[in-house]
Scaffold this active site. Structure first.
Site, mmCIF file in Angstrom:
data_model
loop_
_atom_site.group_PDB
_atom_site.id
_atom_site.type_symbol
_atom_site.label_atom_id
_atom_site.label_comp_id
_atom_site.label_asym_id
_atom_site.label_seq_id
_atom_site.Cartn_x
_atom_site.Cartn_y
_atom_site.Cartn_z
ATOM 1 N N ARG A 19 0.834 -1.208 0.000
ATOM 2 C CA ARG A 19 0.000 0.000 0.000
ATOM 3 C C ARG A 19 0.876 1.269 0.000
ATOM 4 O O ARG A 19 0.965 1.954 -1.011
ATOM 5 C CB ARG A 19 -0.948 -0.034 1.220
ATOM 6 C CG ARG A 19 -2.097 0.972 1.153
ATOM 7 C CD ARG A 19 -1.732 2.351 1.586
ATOM 8 N NE ARG A 19 -1.199 2.401 2.952
ATOM 9 C CZ ARG A 19 -0.604 3.470 3.462
ATOM 10 N NH1 ARG A 19 -0.465 4.572 2.738
ATOM 11 N NH2 ARG A 19 -0.119 3.464 4.683
ATOM 12 N N ASP A 20 1.551 1.548 1.095
ATOM 13 C CA ASP A 20 2.336 2.792 1.191
ATOM 14 C C ASP A 20 3.451 2.780 0.154
ATOM 15 O O ASP A 20 3.755 3.808 -0.477
ATOM 16 C CB ASP A 20 2.920 2.911 2.606
ATOM 17 C CG ASP A 20 3.274 4.332 3.001
ATOM 18 O OD1 ASP A 20 3.667 5.104 2.126
ATOM 19 O OD2 ASP A 20 3.177 4.663 4.191
ATOM 20 N N HIS A 211 4.894 4.553 12.730
ATOM 21 C CA HIS A 211 4.996 4.445 11.267
ATOM 22 C C HIS A 211 6.040 5.462 10.822
ATOM 23 O O HIS A 211 5.746 6.638 10.620
ATOM 24 C CB HIS A 211 3.600 4.764 10.712
ATOM 25 C CG HIS A 211 3.461 4.747 9.231
ATOM 26 N ND1 HIS A 211 2.778 3.756 8.547
ATOM 27 C CD2 HIS A 211 3.858 5.631 8.283
ATOM 28 C CE1 HIS A 211 2.771 4.026 7.265
ATOM 29 N NE2 HIS A 211 3.417 5.158 7.069
ATOM 30 N N CYS A 245 3.912 9.426 0.573
ATOM 31 C CA CYS A 245 2.535 9.819 0.294
ATOM 32 C C CYS A 245 2.564 10.839 -0.834
ATOM 33 O O CYS A 245 3.325 11.810 -0.783
ATOM 34 C CB CYS A 245 1.918 10.421 1.554
ATOM 35 S SG CYS A 245 0.295 11.110 1.257
ATOM 36 N N ASN A 254 9.238 4.368 3.443
ATOM 37 C CA ASN A 254 9.114 3.914 4.830
ATOM 38 C C ASN A 254 10.423 3.270 5.271
ATOM 39 O O ASN A 254 11.227 2.832 4.435
ATOM 40 C CB ASN A 254 8.023 2.831 4.938
ATOM 41 C CG ASN A 254 6.636 3.378 4.744
ATOM 42 O OD1 ASN A 254 6.195 3.589 3.621
ATOM 43 N ND2 ASN A 254 5.936 3.606 5.821
HETATM 44 P P1 HMG Z 1 -13.249 14.031 -2.741
HETATM 45 O O1 HMG Z 1 -12.966 14.399 -4.161
HETATM 46 O O2 HMG Z 1 -13.562 15.119 -1.760
HETATM 47 O O3 HMG Z 1 -14.378 12.890 -2.658
HETATM 48 O O4 HMG Z 1 -11.988 13.216 -2.205
HETATM 49 P P2 HMG Z 1 -15.910 12.934 -2.988
HETATM 50 O O5 HMG Z 1 -16.595 12.177 -1.893
HETATM 51 O O6 HMG Z 1 -16.353 14.322 -3.308
HETATM 52 O O7 HMG Z 1 -15.996 12.062 -4.331
HETATM 53 C C1 HMG Z 1 -15.403 12.487 -5.552
HETATM 54 C C2 HMG Z 1 -15.363 11.292 -6.501
HETATM 55 O O8 HMG Z 1 -14.498 10.272 -5.975
HETATM 56 C C3 HMG Z 1 -16.731 10.623 -6.675
HETATM 57 O O9 HMG Z 1 -16.752 10.047 -7.998
HETATM 58 C C4 HMG Z 1 -16.687 9.501 -5.689
HETATM 59 O O10 HMG Z 1 -17.552 8.427 -6.009
HETATM 60 C C5 HMG Z 1 -15.237 9.059 -5.785
HETATM 61 P P3 HMG Z 1 -17.604 10.714 -9.203
HETATM 62 O O11 HMG Z 1 -18.987 10.803 -8.665
HETATM 63 O O12 HMG Z 1 -16.967 12.056 -9.409
HETATM 64 O O13 HMG Z 1 -17.372 9.746 -10.304
HETATM 65 N N1 HMG Z 1 -14.795 8.421 -4.532
HETATM 66 C C6 HMG Z 1 -14.299 7.175 -4.461
HETATM 67 N N2 HMG Z 1 -14.079 6.238 -5.408
HETATM 68 C C7 HMG Z 1 -13.582 5.066 -4.987
HETATM 69 N N3 HMG Z 1 -13.292 4.784 -3.698
HETATM 70 C C8 HMG Z 1 -13.487 5.709 -2.736
HETATM 71 C C9 HMG Z 1 -14.022 6.964 -3.113
HETATM 72 N N4 HMG Z 1 -14.346 8.064 -2.426
HETATM 73 C C10 HMG Z 1 -14.820 8.943 -3.308
HETATM 74 N N5 HMG Z 1 -13.179 5.432 -1.463
HETATM 75 C C11 HMG Z 1 -11.197 11.443 -0.797
HETATM 76 C C12 HMG Z 1 -11.928 12.761 -0.863
HETATM 77 C C13 HMG Z 1 -10.925 11.164 0.664
HETATM 78 C C14 HMG Z 1 -12.072 10.360 -1.373
HETATM 79 C C15 HMG Z 1 -9.883 11.553 -1.629
HETATM 80 O O14 HMG Z 1 -9.215 12.738 -1.285
HETATM 81 C C16 HMG Z 1 -8.966 10.382 -1.385
HETATM 82 O O15 HMG Z 1 -9.274 9.263 -1.763
HETATM 83 N N6 HMG Z 1 -7.789 10.618 -0.768
HETATM 84 C C17 HMG Z 1 -6.867 9.562 -0.451
HETATM 85 C C18 HMG Z 1 -5.461 10.073 -0.526
HETATM 86 C C19 HMG Z 1 -4.493 8.965 -0.215
HETATM 87 O O16 HMG Z 1 -4.758 7.784 -0.425
HETATM 88 N N7 HMG Z 1 -3.295 9.326 0.323
HETATM 89 C C20 HMG Z 1 -2.291 8.362 0.641
HETATM 90 C C21 HMG Z 1 -2.646 7.512 1.802
HETATM 91 S S1 HMG Z 1 -2.390 8.302 3.383
HETATM 92 C C22 HMG Z 1 -0.700 8.053 3.704
HETATM 93 O O17 HMG Z 1 0.018 7.616 2.851
HETATM 94 C C23 HMG Z 1 -0.179 8.312 5.078
HETATM 95 C C24 HMG Z 1 0.055 7.024 5.881
HETATM 96 O O18 HMG Z 1 0.945 6.174 5.220
HETATM 97 C C25 HMG Z 1 0.604 7.362 7.267
HETATM 98 C C26 HMG Z 1 1.824 8.294 7.228
HETATM 99 O O19 HMG Z 1 2.781 8.030 6.508
HETATM 100 O O20 HMG Z 1 1.748 9.283 7.962
HETATM 101 C C27 HMG Z 1 -1.261 6.274 6.101
HETATM 102 MG MG MG Z 2 3.114 6.366 5.252
#
Ligand code: HMG
Ligand code: MG
Length: 307
Positions: A19-20, A211, A245, A254
């Site tokens: 994933r990450d 993490h 990210c 990581n």
């Molecule tokens: P948004 O644009 O505000 O979402 O994004 P929305 O609810 O307005 O929906 C917009 C469109 O996205 C819609 O589609 C939804 O259906 C679709 P449309 O109607 O336009 O065709 N949608 C989805 N589709 C599939 N699966 C879903 C989903 N949700 C909405 N779950 C949202 C808000 C949170 C969805 C978006 O910003 C997002 O997905 N962000 C994720 C970012 C991400 O993955 N970042 C990396 C992971 S975090 C990380 O790495 C840190 C970590 O490792 C810890 C650390 O290191 O600190 C965990």
């Molecule tokens: Mg991370």
């Protein structure tokens, strides 16, 4: 302090490479290759693998095929295959795919959270409420990440006082486990001590994972500090040292699982994880990634020395 005795709780690793690690690669890695990576990791002795993310495919295209990855893996008994979800839609998709455990995620800095999931911290917690309710109703274990718990790529240093109220809220919502993220890999052992002292007053140590990203090369020192000085046993890591990210500019991978297992074992831990198999799993990915791996042990293996 001293050497780990067999009665002491041993470190536990949540492998986040699929994933990450893979969310931050520019090359397209096929679902077959991702599933083969997960299957190889499951044979190393790792007990939990974050297999992908059910996030918006517009936000992170690299994770768009996570359902396919779940369909292709050969589940190994005793291994937990978890998934990252940002909202109810993500939860539905994760449940349909058969994820064994759900991870939600927020942050300790408002700017990062807005960029990452387009929500304030409090909005993101409101978003989690139904996700947590439904996850519990389905009797699945639940992890919550708090990113940027030490440094934010946009706001700079983050103080423990910003992290603790979020921890309290999440614990109050009944999450089973917390993962505290050094998203940009800038924390030092001193930062780790400053946060762990008050944190461990409000979180049972067995529910805590750290993490660490490794941008500044301090992740191993941080993990050893947390384990030896505070008895923290939960760590996230990524085989091959992949990771980062897309919404945290400047963050590198990581802490590499093979380097972490090596360091903890050298410090007396009984990990039960095969380092050779970890480095082989990472090596098999290299042709799909198109770049060499960053982990120390990968470099040692490629020179053929010390084997
Ligand atoms: P948004 O644009 O505000 O979402 O994004 P929305 O609810 O307005 O929906 C917009 C469109 O996205 C819609 O589609 C939804 O259906 C679709 P449309 O109607 O336009 O065709 N949608 C989805 N589709 C599939 N699966 C879903 C989903 N949700 C909405 N779950 C949202 C808000 C949170 C969805 C978006 O910003 C997002 O997905 N962000 C994720 C970012 C991400 O993955 N970042 C990396 C992971 S975090 C990380 O790495 C840190 C970590 O490792 C810890 C650390 O290191 O600190 C965990
Ligand atoms: Mg991370």
């Amino acid at each position: 302090m001293g050497y780990a005795l067999s009665a002491e709780p041993q470190p536990r690793i949540v492998e986040v490479g699929p994933r990450d690690g893979l969310q931050n690669e520019s090359a397209v890695v096929s679902a077959e290759k991702k599933a083969a990576f997960v299957d190889a990791l499951a044979k190393t002795g790792l007990k939990e693998i974050e297999t992908g993310a059910f996030v918006s495919p517009q936000a992170v295209p690299q994770m768009a095929d996570t359902a396919e990855v779940f369909a292709k893996i050969q589940r190994r008994p005793g291994v937990v295959y978890s998934a990252l979800v940002p909202n109810q839609k993500g939860l539905e998709r994760a449940m349909q795919a058969g994820a064994d455990k759900i991870s939600v995620f927020t942050a300790a800095s408002e700017t990062f959270n807005q960029k990452n999931i387009r929500a304030s911290i409090s909005e993101s917690i409101e978003r989690f409420r139904p996700v947590i309710r439904e996850t519990k109703a389905a009797r699945l274990p639940l992890r919550a990440y708090i990113s940027t718990a030490f440094h934010c790529p946009y706001e700079g240093p983050v103080k423990p006082v910003a992290v603790l109220p979020i921890v309290k809220t999440l614990m109050g919502l009944g999450v089973d486990e917390l993962s505290i993220g050094d998203t940009i890999g800038k924390a030092s052992p001193r930062d780790v001590r400053s946060l762990l002292k008050p944190l461990l007053d409000i979180v049972p140590v067995e529910k805590l994972f750290l993490h660490f990203h490794d941008t500044y090369g301090m992740a191993i020192a941080n993990a050893l500090t947390a384990w030896r000085e505070f008895g923290v046993t939960g760590f996230d890591s990524s085989t091959g040292g992949l990771g980062g990210c897309p919404y945290a500019p400047g963050a590198s991978g990581n802490i590499a699982t093979e380097d972490l297992v090596f360091a903890l074992s050298a410090e007396g831990a009984d990990m039960g994880i095969d380092i050779e198999k970890l480095t082989a799993a990472a090596r098999a990915l290299v042709p799909s990634l198109g770049h060499p791996l960053d982990s120390r042990l990968s470099r040692v293996a490629s020179t053929g020395r010390h084997s």
